[in-house]
Design a protein around this motif. Structure first.
Motif, PDB file in Angstrom:
ATOM      1  N   UNK A   5     -10.746  70.161 -54.513  1.00  0.00           N
ATOM      2  CA  UNK A   5      -9.318  70.320 -54.230  1.00  0.00           C
ATOM      3  C   UNK A   5      -8.922  69.341 -53.125  1.00  0.00           C
ATOM      4  N   UNK A   6      -8.017  68.448 -53.421  1.00  0.00           N
ATOM      5  CA  UNK A   6      -7.534  67.499 -52.419  1.00  0.00           C
ATOM      6  C   UNK A   6      -6.352  68.102 -51.669  1.00  0.00           C
ATOM      7  N   UNK A   7      -6.402  67.984 -50.348  1.00  0.00           N
ATOM      8  CA  UNK A   7      -5.347  68.595 -49.522  1.00  0.00           C
ATOM      9  C   UNK A   7      -5.340  67.942 -48.147  1.00  0.00           C
ATOM     10  N   UNK A   8      -4.538  68.495 -47.251  1.00  0.00           N
ATOM     11  CA  UNK A   8      -4.461  68.017 -45.861  1.00  0.00           C
ATOM     12  C   UNK A   8      -4.259  69.210 -44.932  1.00  0.00           C
ATOM     13  N   UNK A   9      -4.475  69.014 -43.630  1.00  0.00           N
ATOM     14  CA  UNK A   9      -4.161  70.085 -42.672  1.00  0.00           C
ATOM     15  C   UNK A   9      -2.687  70.105 -42.256  1.00  0.00           C
ATOM     16  N   UNK A  10      -1.856  69.269 -42.882  1.00  0.00           N
ATOM     17  CA  UNK A  10      -0.441  69.237 -42.533  1.00  0.00           C
ATOM     18  C   UNK A  10      -0.164  68.462 -41.265  1.00  0.00           C
ATOM     19  N   UNK A  11       0.966  68.794 -40.595  1.00  0.00           N
ATOM     20  CA  UNK A  11       1.417  68.082 -39.399  1.00  0.00           C
ATOM     21  C   UNK A  11       1.499  66.586 -39.670  1.00  0.00           C
ATOM     22  N   UNK A  12       2.453  66.220 -40.519  1.00  0.00           N
ATOM     23  CA  UNK A  12       2.611  64.853 -40.978  1.00  0.00           C
ATOM     24  C   UNK A  12       3.459  64.020 -40.017  1.00  0.00           C
ATOM     25  N   UNK A  13       3.329  62.689 -40.100  1.00  0.00           N
ATOM     26  CA  UNK A  13       4.272  61.825 -39.384  1.00  0.00           C
ATOM     27  C   UNK A  13       5.629  61.850 -40.094  1.00  0.00           C
ATOM     28  N   UNK A  14       6.682  61.648 -39.343  1.00  0.00           N
ATOM     29  CA  UNK A  14       8.012  61.538 -39.930  1.00  0.00           C
ATOM     30  C   UNK A  14       8.142  60.224 -40.696  1.00  0.00           C
ATOM     31  N   UNK A  49      13.763  64.834 -44.998  1.00  0.00           N
ATOM     32  CA  UNK A  49      12.412  64.343 -44.730  1.00  0.00           C
ATOM     33  C   UNK A  49      11.364  65.258 -45.358  1.00  0.00           C
ATOM     34  N   UNK A  50      11.594  66.581 -45.306  1.00  0.00           N
ATOM     35  CA  UNK A  50      10.674  67.519 -45.942  1.00  0.00           C
ATOM     36  C   UNK A  50      10.604  67.261 -47.442  1.00  0.00           C
ATOM     37  N   UNK A  69       5.384  70.253 -41.699  1.00  0.00           N
ATOM     38  CA  UNK A  69       5.527  70.601 -40.285  1.00  0.00           C
ATOM     39  C   UNK A  69       6.200  69.484 -39.477  1.00  0.00           C
ATOM     40  N   UNK A  70       7.215  68.861 -40.062  1.00  0.00           N
ATOM     41  CA  UNK A  70       7.885  67.738 -39.408  1.00  0.00           C
ATOM     42  C   UNK A  70       8.684  68.168 -38.182  1.00  0.00           C
ATOM     43  N   UNK A  71       9.105  69.429 -38.133  1.00  0.00           N
ATOM     44  CA  UNK A  71       9.870  69.939 -36.994  1.00  0.00           C
ATOM     45  C   UNK A  71       8.966  70.368 -35.832  1.00  0.00           C
ATOM     46  N   UNK A  72       7.664  70.310 -36.039  1.00  0.00           N
ATOM     47  CA  UNK A  72       6.758  70.836 -35.028  1.00  0.00           C
ATOM     48  C   UNK A  72       6.540  69.820 -33.905  1.00  0.00           C
TER      49      UNK A  72
END
Length: 333
Positions: A5-14, A49-50, A69-72
């Protein structure tokens, strides 16, 4: 047969355009921390952006899609920073890097916010069964915060876990939950505290029917911390094989693993883009070191959040992870 399963931990750059637009809208430098009061124009920019980052993940072919998580702006401290019982105070270094967050000082009893659930609801409208939720783990969130209400470390950790449980119960349907726990590595719990950390993680994991992955990073867990974490009722533990191979392999060999595993094999902080075949080969190398090689599910991910990357490099990393998972599936078949 193992599922990859390909995924990420989130918290992306804008996205680049969003950095510029939000900088203008907020009226200050684009990396400054916001007050939390967002007008309609700022909300619309984040919504757009989301939509973009969800589409980018889908176009790349990732098996799990996060909200981004762009607002984080306060990074993992965000779920507390937006709570009415929390005062955001001085700027604090985010672990040992050049990013910063506002110190969330808990001054009253934590109550339900629903902030993260609202973001996930928006993302769920664009996904079809591949949604992955992301939250800070209770130990990391407590570690990043300051307690001026509960008065006791154990009580504070329990309150954070209760708070996250309540937030999680409001989430829309999601396939997977990543609980990000870098503090388990960066500020490892002492004797007794390690068991409480595992119990807190177990409590949060029990609030969802989704598969739960606990993802520490920036190194390897100490032995006792890892052993206690395996006692929690979770589906997978994550390993940062970019930052530390030797100690992570030792933990696997000495203590075993959960039925599923999450492998941080792509560097979430480096602009060097890995080759998909190289990541597949690293998966095989991990299996050669591990006492078992028949995990039910293997999550392929970056070792850390990708917030640090230029947006174009971030996009390339997503495509690499998706292709690496496909290659691993083909070879396994």
């Amino acid at each position: 047969m193992t599922e990859y399963v390909s995924t990420t931990p989130g918290l992306f750059p804008l996205p680049d355009w969003a950095k510029d637009d939000l900088s203008d809208l907020k009226g200050h430098q684009k990396h400054d921390l916001i007050s939390g009061d967002e007008d309609d124009a700022i909300t619309a920019a984040y919504d757009e952006a989301r939509d973009e980052v969800v589409g980018v993940q889908q176009d790349a072919g990732l098996d799990r899609v996060v909200e981004g998580q762009l607002r984080w702006d306060d990074m993992l401290a965000h779920p507390l920073a937006v709570n009415d019982a929390v005062a955001t105070e001085g700027i604090v270094r985010y672990y040992d890097n050049n990013n910063f967050y506002r110190d969330p000082v808990v001054t009253d009893e934590l109550r339900f916010s629903g902030d993260v659930a609202e973001e996930l609801e928006a993302a769920s409208d664009q996904t079809d069964g591949e949604l992955q939720a992301v939250l800070p783990g209770p130990y990391s969130l407590a570690d990043l915060a300051t307690d001026e209400h509960y008065g006791d470390d154990a009580a504070f950790l329990g309150a954070i876990a209760d708070y996250l449980e309540g937030e999680l119960e409001a989430f829309p349907a999601h396939e997977t939950l990543f609980l990000l726990e870098p503090s388990l590595v960066e500020n490892a719990p002492d004797d007794g505290e390690d068991e409480r950390a595992s119990e807190a993680i177990d409590a949060v994991a029990g609030a969802t029917d989704a598969d739960v992955v606990v993802q520490p990073y920036w190194g390897a867990l100490e032995e006792k911390v890892y052993a206690h974490l395996l006692d929690a009722d979770i589906d997978a533990v994550g390993f940062d094989f970019v930052a530390n191979q030797e100690d992570n392999v030792y933990n696997l060999q000495e203590y075993g693993a959960t039925d599923d595993v999450s492998l941080g094999l792509a560097d979430g902080q480096s602009t060097l883009v890995e080759d998909p075949e190289a990541i597949r080969d690293r998966v095989e190398w991990v299996f050669e070191q591990a006492p078992v090689s028949d995990f039910e599910t293997v999550y392929l991910t970056t070792n850390t959040e990708t917030f640090y990357l230029p947006y174009a490099k971030f996009e390339e990393k997503l495509a690499v992870l998706a292709e690496a998972a496909d290659l691993a599936e083909v070879k396994a078949a």
